[in-house]
Every structure is written in structure tokens, then in C-alpha cells.
Design an enzyme around this catalytic site. Structure first.
Site, mmCIF file in Angstrom:
data_model
loop_
_atom_site.group_PDB
_atom_site.id
_atom_site.type_symbol
_atom_site.label_atom_id
_atom_site.label_comp_id
_atom_site.label_asym_id
_atom_site.label_seq_id
_atom_site.Cartn_x
_atom_site.Cartn_y
_atom_site.Cartn_z
ATOM 1 N N GLY A 158 0.813 -1.220 0.000
ATOM 2 C CA GLY A 158 0.000 0.000 0.000
ATOM 3 C C GLY A 158 0.845 1.269 0.000
ATOM 4 N N GLY A 168 1.202 5.135 3.512
ATOM 5 C CA GLY A 168 2.315 4.305 3.037
ATOM 6 C C GLY A 168 3.311 5.126 2.224
ATOM 7 N N ILE A 186 -2.153 -7.843 -2.764
ATOM 8 C CA ILE A 186 -1.733 -8.623 -1.590
ATOM 9 C C ILE A 186 -2.527 -9.925 -1.440
ATOM 10 C CG2 ILE A 186 -0.764 -6.712 -0.250
ATOM 11 C CD1 ILE A 186 -3.473 -6.806 1.377
ATOM 12 N N THR A 237 -6.235 0.493 12.952
ATOM 13 C CA THR A 237 -6.916 1.757 13.237
ATOM 14 C C THR A 237 -7.638 1.712 14.582
ATOM 15 O OG1 THR A 237 -8.850 3.047 12.532
ATOM 16 C CG2 THR A 237 -8.783 0.795 11.791
ATOM 17 N N ASP A 238 -7.846 2.889 15.167
ATOM 18 C CA ASP A 238 -8.611 2.963 16.422
ATOM 19 C C ASP A 238 -10.088 2.607 16.201
ATOM 20 O OD1 ASP A 238 -9.405 5.253 15.032
ATOM 21 O OD2 ASP A 238 -9.050 6.645 16.694
ATOM 22 N N GLU A 239 -10.525 2.601 14.923
ATOM 23 C CA GLU A 239 -11.948 2.338 14.661
ATOM 24 C C GLU A 239 -12.358 0.910 15.028
ATOM 25 O OE1 GLU A 239 -13.618 4.039 11.114
ATOM 26 O OE2 GLU A 239 -11.979 5.476 10.948
ATOM 27 N N TYR A 298 -15.874 -1.400 7.292
ATOM 28 C CA TYR A 298 -14.434 -1.096 7.247
ATOM 29 C C TYR A 298 -13.782 -1.486 8.573
ATOM 30 C CZ TYR A 298 -10.229 1.707 8.068
ATOM 31 O OH TYR A 298 -8.959 2.120 8.424
ATOM 32 N N ALA A 314 -14.860 -3.400 10.917
ATOM 33 C CA ALA A 314 -14.961 -4.838 11.192
ATOM 34 C C ALA A 314 -13.898 -5.613 10.412
ATOM 35 C CB ALA A 314 -16.358 -5.343 10.836
ATOM 36 N N LYS A 342 -11.442 12.027 1.510
ATOM 37 C CA LYS A 342 -11.382 12.081 2.976
ATOM 38 C C LYS A 342 -11.611 13.508 3.471
ATOM 39 C CE LYS A 342 -10.357 7.668 3.285
ATOM 40 N NZ LYS A 342 -9.043 7.079 3.135
ATOM 41 N N LEU A 343 -12.096 13.648 4.695
ATOM 42 C CA LEU A 343 -12.659 14.918 5.160
ATOM 43 C C LEU A 343 -11.791 16.159 4.918
ATOM 44 C CD1 LEU A 343 -14.877 15.481 8.242
ATOM 45 C CD2 LEU A 343 -13.091 17.115 7.746
ATOM 46 N N ASN A 392 -16.573 17.331 14.246
ATOM 47 C CA ASN A 392 -16.500 17.615 12.807
ATOM 48 C C ASN A 392 -16.867 19.071 12.533
ATOM 49 O OD1 ASN A 392 -15.649 15.071 12.261
ATOM 50 N ND2 ASN A 392 -17.651 14.298 11.571
ATOM 51 N N HIS A 439 -22.960 6.002 12.290
ATOM 52 C CA HIS A 439 -21.833 6.924 12.476
ATOM 53 C C HIS A 439 -21.304 6.902 13.912
ATOM 54 C CE1 HIS A 439 -20.299 11.121 11.011
ATOM 55 N NE2 HIS A 439 -19.321 10.296 11.337
HETATM 56 P P1 NAD Z 1 -5.233 4.741 1.298
HETATM 57 O O1 NAD Z 1 -6.612 4.327 0.893
HETATM 58 O O2 NAD Z 1 -4.779 6.143 1.018
HETATM 59 O O3 NAD Z 1 -4.165 3.769 0.638
HETATM 60 C C1 NAD Z 1 -4.348 2.385 0.532
HETATM 61 C C2 NAD Z 1 -3.359 1.843 -0.497
HETATM 62 O O4 NAD Z 1 -3.519 0.409 -0.551
HETATM 63 C C3 NAD Z 1 -3.616 2.370 -1.908
HETATM 64 O O5 NAD Z 1 -2.412 2.772 -2.507
HETATM 65 C C4 NAD Z 1 -4.211 1.167 -2.642
HETATM 66 O O6 NAD Z 1 -3.922 1.148 -4.041
HETATM 67 C C5 NAD Z 1 -3.556 0.011 -1.895
HETATM 68 N N1 NAD Z 1 -4.328 -1.246 -1.979
HETATM 69 C C6 NAD Z 1 -5.664 -1.400 -1.765
HETATM 70 N N2 NAD Z 1 -6.002 -2.689 -1.956
HETATM 71 C C7 NAD Z 1 -4.859 -3.359 -2.266
HETATM 72 C C8 NAD Z 1 -4.557 -4.721 -2.547
HETATM 73 N N3 NAD Z 1 -5.515 -5.656 -2.572
HETATM 74 N N4 NAD Z 1 -3.272 -5.063 -2.819
HETATM 75 C C9 NAD Z 1 -2.284 -4.118 -2.808
HETATM 76 N N5 NAD Z 1 -2.524 -2.814 -2.564
HETATM 77 C C10 NAD Z 1 -3.784 -2.440 -2.290
HETATM 78 O O7 NAD Z 1 -5.140 4.426 2.857
HETATM 79 P P2 NAD Z 1 -4.322 5.179 4.007
HETATM 80 O O8 NAD Z 1 -5.161 6.261 4.568
HETATM 81 O O9 NAD Z 1 -2.944 5.471 3.529
HETATM 82 O O10 NAD Z 1 -4.271 4.024 5.105
HETATM 83 C C11 NAD Z 1 -3.186 3.084 5.152
HETATM 84 C C12 NAD Z 1 -3.415 2.116 6.289
HETATM 85 O O11 NAD Z 1 -3.504 2.827 7.523
HETATM 86 C C13 NAD Z 1 -4.731 1.324 6.170
HETATM 87 O O12 NAD Z 1 -4.469 0.007 6.559
HETATM 88 C C14 NAD Z 1 -5.669 2.021 7.146
HETATM 89 O O13 NAD Z 1 -6.608 1.117 7.666
HETATM 90 C C15 NAD Z 1 -4.696 2.491 8.207
HETATM 91 N N6 NAD Z 1 -5.108 3.700 8.959
HETATM 92 C C16 NAD Z 1 -5.479 4.835 8.291
HETATM 93 C C17 NAD Z 1 -5.805 5.983 9.011
HETATM 94 C C18 NAD Z 1 -6.196 7.270 8.319
HETATM 95 O O14 NAD Z 1 -6.606 8.227 8.988
HETATM 96 N N7 NAD Z 1 -6.055 7.384 7.003
HETATM 97 C C19 NAD Z 1 -5.788 5.961 10.419
HETATM 98 C C20 NAD Z 1 -5.395 4.777 11.059
HETATM 99 C C21 NAD Z 1 -5.054 3.670 10.312
#
Ligand code: NAD
Length: 324
Positions: free
Chosen positions: A7, A13, A62, A125-127, A149, A151, A188-189, A248, A275
Site C-alpha cells: 500500500g 504508506g 496482496i 486503526t482505532d476504529e 471497514y 470490522a 477524505k474529510l 466535525n 456513524h
Molecule cells: P489509502 O486508501 O490512502 O491507501 C491504501 C493503499 O492500498 C492504496 O495505494 C491502494 O492502491 C492500496 N491497496 C488497496 N487494496 C490493495 C490490494 N488488494 N493489494 C495491494 N494494494 C492495495 O489508505 P491510508 O489512509 O494510507 O491508510 C493506510 C493504512 O492505515 C490502512 O491500513 C488504514 O486502515 C490504516 N489507517 C489509516 C488511518 C487514516 O486516517 N487514514 C488511520 C489509522 C489507520
């Protein structure tokens, strides 16, 4: 040192990979990084350098075990970011969330086990904890996810735990609050509101706007992940808190100000189904055990983030067009 990042073309990432390639993590200045990303609607190859001597780019899923078994041998660590990450999309259709977040995580961990990868960090995530009216969740709080999500992420955490308990795979799990920063998908928000206001459109606020989220700059989250990678204990969960709890409505008011927009540029819309009212994690463990502390002051970080979206319309305009 060779690190594989799943990712790595997404929001968090790619921040991790850019920082690593820029020498931002002490002791890892020479690390080579392999990015595996499917490039779903959320992934963007432009989030990473087009070419870099220490970067290997692989477009891949993946859920593809043979591909992972070919790629993984020789890597010293895996940081697992890849996921379907947008709650609203999981309300419309949950299948892809289960496929990638649960099935994909299991496939990745299985491939790590078979390839003898010595260290894995699973980014969650904290969710997964659900919603909390008062106080804060510790790592021992029950998992009570409400959206598909959340879950699917909770399920992936349990799969990760099982690979540690059953097989002894050296995996740690992190649970972070909401992130903000540059390169976040404009669905995203924060990027959504800044880009809509920049284009002169009103922003949609769910329900009564009283839902509370904690916000953490993506750079602080990635430093926490690096600490967990180097010093975290196998089989352990580490919460990473935002520290800044805002409704929010409050964050909307701040964004309106930062964008110089009129307070009337807010459109109340029907609340999101199921929500969650409030998220709040206690991150005493990572602070005391690994010496983690966030560095980015929220006011400064938010102002810089809003400025980044205003200054980089080329990055988000095409994506928004494609998703309209
Ligand atoms: P994002 O949606 O911006 O990025 C996800 C990436 O994963 C994308 O580049 C997508 O192409 C890739 N991807 C999706 N399905 C795939 C697959 N099957 N195989 C390979 N690649 C795949 O998400 P993000 O906001 O960068 O979040 C990254 C991680 O952090 C996630 O696991 C999310 O649950 C966690 N997270 C996010 C937040 C937040 O606020 N954004 C907070 C806590 C945790």
C-alpha cells in the site's frame, strides 16, 4: 536492510516510503524498499519518486500468494499498509473490504511466514474499538467495530494475532487515530473540504456535526510505526493517539477560516449510517515503552496541510474528476 511496504502508493504508506528514501529514519538511511501496491482508485504512483536507486516498484495485489512468495524472500521487514480505507465506501459495498483487508492480510502473513520474514508491522486503526462516549481505549479494550471497514480491520488484527500465537510470526499491530497531511485522497474529510472550498463549493457536514475525532499528522504516525518496527514487541498492540479531539463542526470551522471561506459554505447532510460518535485512544504504552511523542503541533500542521492542497491542484483535480 530490505523493507517491503504494502500500500505504498496510498496516503500513509507513501509518506512512510518518501521519508525512508529521504533518510528520515536514523539507522535506515541505506534501506532498500520494495513497494507492492495494486493501484486501486486510492493508490497513486505519483505519490512516490518516479525512479530512485533504493526503490523497487511492483504493481501487485496482496491477495496474490504466488507473487508474494516470489517477492518476499530476502526482505528483513514488512510494513503492511494496503487496505480499502474509506468508511463510506464500505457502507455501499463491503465485499472488497473483506477481500483485501481480511483475505489480503491473511495471504500476506502466510507469505511472510513461509518466506521467513523476521519482522512484520500490521497497520490498523482505532476504529476497531467502536465508539466511546467518555474516556479512552487502551490496547486491552474490547474490539467492537461498527462499520464494515472497521470490522474488516478488526478481523485482520485478529488474524495477525493468530499468526503470532500459533506460528510465532514476529508481528506487531498498531491502532492509530485519524491522520491528516499532504497526498491524502480527496474523498477524505480534510482534503475534501479544502479542495471543495478552493473550488468555491460548499462542504457537506454529516448530521449535527458533533462526532468527535482525534487528528494526528501523518508524519507522527509514520515515526510511531518506525519505532514499533525497530523496538516494538512481537504479538503486542500499540495505540497511537491524535491528542487533538475535535468535533466535525469544529474542524470544519477551522478549515473555513484557513481557506478564507464564508461560514455559510456548509451544507448539512443526512448522517452517515451507524456513524461512530467519538473515538479516543490512550497511547501511554507506546510513549512509555518506546519513547514515542508526536512532534507536529495541530494548528501548524493543519495550516500547512491546507496550504499544500491549495498549492497542488494538479495532484487532486484529476482524481476528483474521476470520482465525481
Ligand atoms: P489509502 O486508501 O490512502 O491507501 C491504501 C493503499 O492500498 C492504496 O495505494 C491502494 O492502491 C492500496 N491497496 C488497496 N487494496 C490493495 C490490494 N488488494 N493489494 C495491494 N494494494 C492495495 O489508505 P491510508 O489512509 O494510507 O491508510 C493506510 C493504512 O492505515 C490502512 O491500513 C488504514 O486502515 C490504516 N489507517 C489509516 C488511518 C487514516 O486516517 N487514514 C488511520 C489509522 C489507520
Amino acid at each position: 536492510m530490505r523493507i517491503l511496504v504494502t500500500g505504498g502508493a496510498g496516503f500513509i504508506g507513501s509518506h512512510y516510503v518518501r521519508t525512508l528514501l529521504d533518510g528520515g529514519y536514523p539507522g535506515y538511511e541505506d534501506a532498500e524498499v520494495t513497494v507492492v501496491d495494486k493501484l486501486t482508485y486510492a493508490g497513486n504512483r505519483d505519490n512516490l519518486p518516479a525512479a530512485h536507486p533504493r526503490l523497487t516498484w511492483v504493481q501487485g495485489d496482496i491477495c496474490d500468494l504466488p507473487m508474494l512468495l516470489e517477492l518476499l524472500p530476502g526482505h528483513d521487514a514488512v510494513l503492511h499498509f494496503a487496505a480499502e480505507s474509506h468508511v463510506d465506501r464500505s457502507l455501499r459495498s463491503a465485499a472488497e473490504f473483506v477481500r483485501t483487508n481480511v483475505g489480503g492480510t491473511q495471504t500476506l502473513l502466510e507469505a511472510c511466514l513461509r518466506s521467513g520474514v523476521p519482522r512484520v508491522v500490521h497497520v490498523s486503526t482505532d476504529e476497531v474499538y467502536g465508539s466511546i462516549d467518555e474516556g479512552a481505549w487502551t490496547e486491552l479494550s474490547p474490539l467492537l467495530p461498527n462499520s464494515p471497514y472497521a470490522a474488516s480491520k478488526a478481523s485482520s488484527d485478529l488474524i495477525a494475532r493468530s499468526y503470532w500465537v500459533t506460528h510465532g510470526l514476529n508481528v506487531s499491530i498498531t491502532r492509530c487515530s485519524n491522520n491528516y497531511g499532504p497526498y491524502q485522497h480527496p474523498e477524505k474529510l480534510i482534503p475534501k473540504f479544502v479542495t471543495e472550498l478552493t473550488e468555491g463549493r460548499p462542504v457537506p457536514l454529516y448530521g449535527d456535526g458533533a462526532n468527535i475525532r482525534e487528528w494526528l499528522h501523518v508524519d507522527d504516525h509514520c515515526r510511531a510505526l518506525q519505532l514499533v518496527l525497530t523496538d516494538g514487541r512481537a504479538g503486542e498492540v500499540y495505540n497511537v493517539a491524535g491528542g487533538t479531539g475535535l468535533s466535525n463542526r469544529e474542524i470544519t470551522t477551522r478549515l473555513l477560516k484557513l481557506c478564507g471561506a464564508d461560514p455559510g459554505m456548509v451544507r448539512l447532510v443526512a448522517d452517515r449510517k451507524g456513524h461512530d460518535r467519538r473515538y479516543c485512544v490512550d497511547d501511554t504504552k507506546i510513549r512509555e515503552e518506546l519513547g514515542y511523542a508526536p512532534r507536529t503541533d495541530f494548528e501548524t500542521g493543519l495550516a500547512r496541510t491546507a496550504a499544500w492542497y491549495r498549492d497542488n491542484p494538479g495532484w487532486w483535480k484529476r482524481t476528483k474528476e474521476e470520482n465525481r
